[in-house]
Design an enzyme around this catalytic site. Sequence first.
Site, mmCIF file in Angstrom:
data_model
loop_
_atom_site.group_PDB
_atom_site.id
_atom_site.type_symbol
_atom_site.label_atom_id
_atom_site.label_comp_id
_atom_site.label_asym_id
_atom_site.label_seq_id
_atom_site.Cartn_x
_atom_site.Cartn_y
_atom_site.Cartn_z
ATOM 1 C CE1 TYR A 155 8.564 0.797 -1.324
ATOM 2 C CE2 TYR A 155 6.445 1.427 -2.234
ATOM 3 C CZ TYR A 155 7.279 0.468 -1.703
ATOM 4 O OH TYR A 155 6.842 -0.828 -1.568
ATOM 5 C CG ASP B 112 7.340 4.733 -9.960
ATOM 6 O OD1 ASP B 112 6.127 4.625 -10.240
ATOM 7 O OD2 ASP B 112 7.864 4.232 -8.947
ATOM 8 C CE LYS C 114 0.844 4.679 -4.521
ATOM 9 N NZ LYS C 114 0.628 3.840 -3.353
HETATM 10 C C1 LIG Z 1 5.966 6.008 -6.874
HETATM 11 C C2 LIG Z 1 5.569 4.622 -6.481
HETATM 12 N N1 LIG Z 1 5.978 3.584 -7.233
HETATM 13 C C3 LIG Z 1 5.635 2.315 -6.940
HETATM 14 C C4 LIG Z 1 4.878 2.032 -5.836
HETATM 15 C C5 LIG Z 1 4.512 0.616 -5.527
HETATM 16 O O1 LIG Z 1 3.151 0.438 -5.742
HETATM 17 P P1 LIG Z 1 2.352 -0.755 -5.020
HETATM 18 O O2 LIG Z 1 2.281 -0.400 -3.565
HETATM 19 O O3 LIG Z 1 1.022 -0.758 -5.705
HETATM 20 O O4 LIG Z 1 3.116 -2.003 -5.245
HETATM 21 C C6 LIG Z 1 4.439 3.078 -5.017
HETATM 22 C C7 LIG Z 1 3.622 2.802 -3.809
HETATM 23 O O5 LIG Z 1 3.444 3.624 -2.938
HETATM 24 C C8 LIG Z 1 4.804 4.405 -5.334
HETATM 25 O O6 LIG Z 1 4.441 5.441 -4.558
#
Ligand SMILES: Cc1ncc(COP(=O)(O)O)c(C=O)c1O
Length: 436
Positions: free
Chosen positions: A146, A243, A271
């Site tokens: 994700y 990411d 996060k």
């Molecule tokens: C690896 C990763 N990238 C991007 C995101 C997206 O972050 P946000 O929920 O703050 O938009 C998440 C969210 O769980 C994530 O786990």
Amino acid sequence: MTATTTWSPASSALLERAAAYIPGGVNTCRRRSEPQLCFARGEGAHLWDLEGRRYIDYHAAYGAILLGHSHPAVTERVAAAMRERVLFGVGVTEAEVELARKIVEHVPSAEQAVVCNSGSEATYHAIRLARGVTGRQRVVKFQGSYNGFHDSVLLNVLSAPDRVGRRDPGSAGMLEAAVDATLVCRYNDLEDVERAFREAPGEIAALIIEPVGHNSPGILPEPGFLEGLRAICDREGTLLIFDEVITGFRHGLGGFQALCGVMPDLTTLGKAIANGFPIAAVAGRREHLERFNTTRTGDVHFGGTYNGNAIGVEAALATIEHLERHPVHEHVFRLGARMRAGLEAIGEDAGVPVLAGGYGSLFVLCFMDGGPLRSYEDVLRNDAALFGRYRRELIARGVFEMPESLGRSHISAAHTDEDVDASLEAARDALRAALR
Ligand SMILES: Cc1ncc(COP(=O)(O)O)c(C=O)c1O
């Protein structure tokens, strides 16, 4: 616990009332849990539900909480800053400069950084930047990952078994062209990545990857995999995006890249960077970041009314400074290893095949046979029904892990050895009950 809605009547009543004004009663799609639960208070390692019952929390708001709920070093700093400034919308503040400086100091591939407000914003900006830099359109992502809610990456996330490896958009209303522009590969499979590059020669702007596959969860990169991706991206002129929205700051101040030694071109952070407050970042090489139109000559749009607001920035600074001064990572890695080993022993004693996956402070007890988790297909072996029953039994015993299939769990600096002992005892009991 069978009639789940009666576990916390106050939570059910609130969700019902909420549903009159908020579709489904919640503000994010994966916040409806079975049993239905709402919390009134969070402090340290604990949450209290609307009935006043206390839980040891490992959900940690999907991993945003690293120091513990409502950590005073963070909340007090935010509160103090807010009395003077929240948002000006012009220029920059000392705190914003200090935060960017700290990201650059700690994250090895970062020469510059910009902040926005969520992980999805960060991956959106990183991908658009890669498109601007390369003049190409297509993106490679991985099955089971994700990377945010936007159209270029919201596909092939937790795919149903019959959708794995096939076109699997995660929402109605997605732009077909964006979905078609994204190629999906198997984690830990360099040959599959080579296949994608052969399919779209000279067309791939960015390859985006969670350097540890926590969203599947528990998939670790095999030796040579991330190095192989780096080499392919170099050869093809594609930007490699790590990411690190989960791994950044949670696994170390430098993110997973500091641990594995593979340097991406761009990094997205979110996060744990601010212990629950909304802020995220895109970091990377100066030659790329200066393409953002925050510079006089940049041609890649970067904007956002709330970017750099004092709440997120001060929370991030307080979190990073706390991580610099305290052995948080050592603590959460040690407890994470204890938890995984304890859970595997419990499965063994119960005579059920289990695999305690995860890395560092993350853990997930999967009910499955067989070897390590290499890619999303392996994760599908998890017995989802048993997983759900086990998690509901845990909740009844005062341990909160998200009761949805494959939900990962997170240890924070506030958890103690006693919390882990109590949680393992609850897990032993919960598994026995779930197996009955
Ligand atoms: C690896 C990763 N990238 C991007 C995101 C997206 O972050 P946000 O929920 O703050 O938009 C998440 C969210 O769980 C994530 O786990």
